[in-house]
Design a protein around this motif. Structure first.
Motif, short mmCIF file in Angstrom:
data_model
loop_
_atom_site.label_atom_id
_atom_site.label_comp_id
_atom_site.label_asym_id
_atom_site.label_seq_id
_atom_site.Cartn_x
_atom_site.Cartn_y
_atom_site.Cartn_z
N GLY A 170 -10.62 47.70 -1.54
CA GLY A 170 -9.53 48.66 -1.56
C GLY A 170 -8.79 48.67 -0.22
N HIS A 171 -9.54 48.77 0.87
CA HIS A 171 -8.91 48.77 2.20
C HIS A 171 -8.08 47.50 2.40
CE1 HIS A 171 -10.07 52.45 4.06
NE2 HIS A 171 -11.37 52.25 3.93
N LEU A 172 -8.60 46.38 1.93
CA LEU A 172 -7.86 45.13 2.04
C LEU A 172 -6.56 45.18 1.22
CD1 LEU A 172 -7.36 42.08 2.41
CD2 LEU A 172 -8.98 41.70 0.54
N PHE A 190 -15.95 55.74 17.54
CA PHE A 190 -14.90 56.69 17.92
C PHE A 190 -15.39 58.12 17.68
CE2 PHE A 190 -11.57 53.35 17.84
CZ PHE A 190 -10.82 53.75 18.93
N ASP A 191 -16.02 58.33 16.52
CA ASP A 191 -16.48 59.67 16.18
C ASP A 191 -17.55 60.16 17.16
OD1 ASP A 191 -14.73 59.63 14.04
OD2 ASP A 191 -16.24 58.99 12.59
N LYS A 192 -18.46 59.27 17.55
CA LYS A 192 -19.53 59.66 18.47
C LYS A 192 -18.99 59.90 19.88
CE LYS A 192 -23.38 57.54 15.99
NZ LYS A 192 -24.22 56.32 15.86
N GLY A 241 -11.56 59.47 15.84
CA GLY A 241 -10.57 58.44 16.18
C GLY A 241 -9.21 59.02 16.57
N PRO A 242 -8.62 59.84 15.68
CA PRO A 242 -7.32 60.42 16.03
C PRO A 242 -7.39 61.31 17.27
CG PRO A 242 -7.80 60.73 13.70
CD PRO A 242 -9.03 60.17 14.32
N GLU A 243 -8.52 61.99 17.46
CA GLU A 243 -8.68 62.87 18.63
C GLU A 243 -8.71 62.06 19.92
OE1 GLU A 243 -9.32 66.38 18.67
OE2 GLU A 243 -8.77 66.45 16.56
N ILE A 244 -9.45 60.95 19.90
CA ILE A 244 -9.52 60.08 21.09
C ILE A 244 -8.14 59.49 21.36
CG2 ILE A 244 -10.45 57.89 21.99
CD1 ILE A 244 -12.95 59.17 21.72
N GLU A 245 -7.49 59.08 20.28
CA GLU A 245 -6.16 58.48 20.46
C GLU A 245 -5.20 59.49 21.10
OE1 GLU A 245 -4.45 56.44 17.09
OE2 GLU A 245 -2.47 56.50 17.99
N ARG A 246 -5.24 60.72 20.63
CA ARG A 246 -4.37 61.77 21.17
C ARG A 246 -4.66 62.02 22.64
NH1 ARG A 246 -3.76 64.30 16.26
NH2 ARG A 246 -5.89 65.05 16.23
N ALA A 291 -7.72 51.16 11.60
CA ALA A 291 -6.46 50.43 11.65
C ALA A 291 -5.26 51.38 11.76
CB ALA A 291 -6.31 49.54 10.41
N ALA A 292 -5.53 52.70 11.68
CA ALA A 292 -4.47 53.68 11.94
C ALA A 292 -4.25 53.85 13.44
CB ALA A 292 -4.84 55.03 11.31
N ASN A 293 -5.14 53.27 14.23
CA ASN A 293 -5.05 53.43 15.69
C ASN A 293 -3.86 52.67 16.29
OD1 ASN A 293 -5.94 52.31 18.59
ND2 ASN A 293 -6.84 54.32 18.25
N THR A 294 -3.04 53.38 17.03
CA THR A 294 -1.81 52.80 17.57
C THR A 294 -2.09 51.58 18.45
OG1 THR A 294 -0.86 54.99 17.57
CG2 THR A 294 0.30 53.34 18.86
O1 KG4 Z 1 -11.51 54.24 6.13
P1 KG4 Z 1 -11.78 55.63 6.54
O2 KG4 Z 1 -10.73 56.66 6.29
O3 KG4 Z 1 -13.11 56.15 5.87
C1 KG4 Z 1 -14.22 55.31 5.74
O4 KG4 Z 1 -14.19 54.43 4.83
O5 KG4 Z 1 -15.11 55.45 6.59
O6 KG4 Z 1 -12.13 55.58 8.10
C2 KG4 Z 1 -12.49 56.74 8.78
C3 KG4 Z 1 -12.73 56.37 10.24
C4 KG4 Z 1 -13.26 57.54 11.07
O7 KG4 Z 1 -14.38 57.08 11.81
C5 KG4 Z 1 -12.10 57.89 11.97
O8 KG4 Z 1 -12.49 58.40 13.24
C6 KG4 Z 1 -11.40 56.56 12.11
O9 KG4 Z 1 -11.50 55.97 10.85
N1 KG4 Z 1 -9.98 56.73 12.46
C7 KG4 Z 1 -9.45 56.30 13.63
C8 KG4 Z 1 -8.10 56.73 13.62
N2 KG4 Z 1 -7.86 57.38 12.45
C9 KG4 Z 1 -9.02 57.37 11.75
N3 KG4 Z 1 -9.99 55.63 14.65
C10 KG4 Z 1 -9.21 55.35 15.71
N4 KG4 Z 1 -7.91 55.75 15.80
C11 KG4 Z 1 -7.32 56.43 14.78
N5 KG4 Z 1 -6.04 56.80 14.88
#
Ligand code: KG4
Ligand code: ZN
Length: 338
Positions: free
Chosen positions: A121-123, A172-174, A186-191, A274-277
């Protein structure tokens, strides 16, 4: 002739995704997203700094009926070809909620059920942007997975490498948790990293950078712990910046190496990270440098959503890959054997 991975025109599917902490449903019609609902559970898991499976299952159960009903409003008078649902990999309880709902919908609409691999799906999110010229090199980075795959032909995947410990999103979460930030990290670290001012005078390790295509993120994570212990007055924005650079750089190093070692026409990234800028920027730059086509889906298609499941489901349905009504969940499902 160049093989292309593309959306199936002429098919209309509902995609249902509940493998982790998003209840997501979408209607994909002729390759176009007609409706998409994503119900996040961030508030529920925030205090725990990670997804609590039991709480996630209950939240999916509460949200799924309404999400399906909302999307089905857009399906009135439309002839449906199938119901696609993530059957794995993912958390068992959450997967069961989605699969049960998909079965009910498939029965009531009298259309086939398709069990979809979450990573496929992600692909396929990429195919909602444009057809992908094959062979392609694919980096899938989510909360539970980090893998590098080659697609030689539609549906033919070769595992090239992946994480030997934490997934990139998990890292990223840890790291976010260690910095006292919210979930998902992830989004929090990016911000936070984006607020970093002045030179950042330290770096975190790019593990396994010098050989092979495997990755490791437990090193950078430990490095953050150690750094914060040794520097009580550390600037959190600098730590977030250095951590993000370490993760992104480690991923790009492997992508670059894989491209050197094989023949590809496209680079695809997918999954929440992959949402990471920074990862998006560096992937685009790598594509430019190597002359490959970079396919980088919009952020909302990188994080979990129903449209990507419908797209992968359409691909499977077109190949006659229909599931029995007894479809079970497969929490450890693997797209390509290691
Ligand atoms: O694909 P996903 O929505 O759910 C899973 O299949 O796991 O990925 C969620 C992961 C989380 O660990 C989240 O922190 C990370 O994607 N994530 C990001 C960003 N947005 C979501 N990591 C880095 N930068 C982001 N902007
Ligand atoms: Zn995902």
């Amino acid at each position: 002739m160049t093989d292309l991975l593309r959306v199936e025109y002429g098919l209309t599917l509902v995609g249902i995704e509940t493998s982790c902490d998003e209840t997501a449903v979408a209607l994909l019609r002729d390759g176009e997203i007609s409706a998409s609902v994503v119900v996040a559970q961030n508030d529920i898991h925030r205090d725990f700094g990670g997804v609590v499976p039991e709480l996630a299952s209950r939240a999916h159960s509460r949200a799924i009926t309404r999400a399906i009903r909302e999307v089905m409003e857009y399906a009135e008078g439309v002839s449906l070809d199938g119901i696609a649902v993530t059957s794995g990999p993912g958390l068992a309880g959450p997967l069961m909620v989605g699969v049960a709902a998909a079965k009910a919908l498939s029965l009531s609409k009298n259309v086939p059920l398709i069990g979809v691999d979450h990573m496929e799906g992600h692909l396929f999110a990429a195919t909602l942007v444009e057809p992908v010229a094959l062979p392609a090199i694919v980096l899938l980075v989510s909360g539970g997975h980090t893998e590098l795959l080659a697609i030689d032909a539609p549906g033919i995947y070769r595992y090239l490498g992946g994480t030997i410990d934490d997934a990139a999103g998990e890292a990223f979460d840890k790291a976010a948790r260690m910095l006292g930030l919210g979930f998902p990290g992830g989004p929090e670290i990016e911000r936070l990293a984006a607020t970093s001012v002045g030179p950042v005078t330290f770096t975190f390790p790019r593990a396994l950078a010098h050989h092979g295509l495997d990755l490791s993120f437990s090193g950078p994570k430990t490095a953050v712990v150690n750094y914060l212990r040794a520097h009580r007055d550390a600037d959190p924005a600098h730590v977030a910046y250095a951590f993000q650079e370490a993760v992104v750089d480690a991923l790009i190093i492997k992508l670059r190496r894989a491209i050197k070692e094989g023949f590809y026409r496209s680079i695809v990234i997918g999954g929440g990270v992959a949402a990471n800028t920074r990862l998006r920027e560096e992937t685009a730059r790598l594509a430019e440098q190597t002359g490959l086509r970079g396919v980088i889906p919009p952020r909302a298609l990188c994080t979990d959503n129903g449209a990507m499941i419908a797209a992968a489901g359409a691909f499977r349905l077109a190949r006659g890959d229909v599931a029995p009504l007894a479809l079970g969940i497969d929490p450890a499902r693997e797209l390509a054997a290691k």
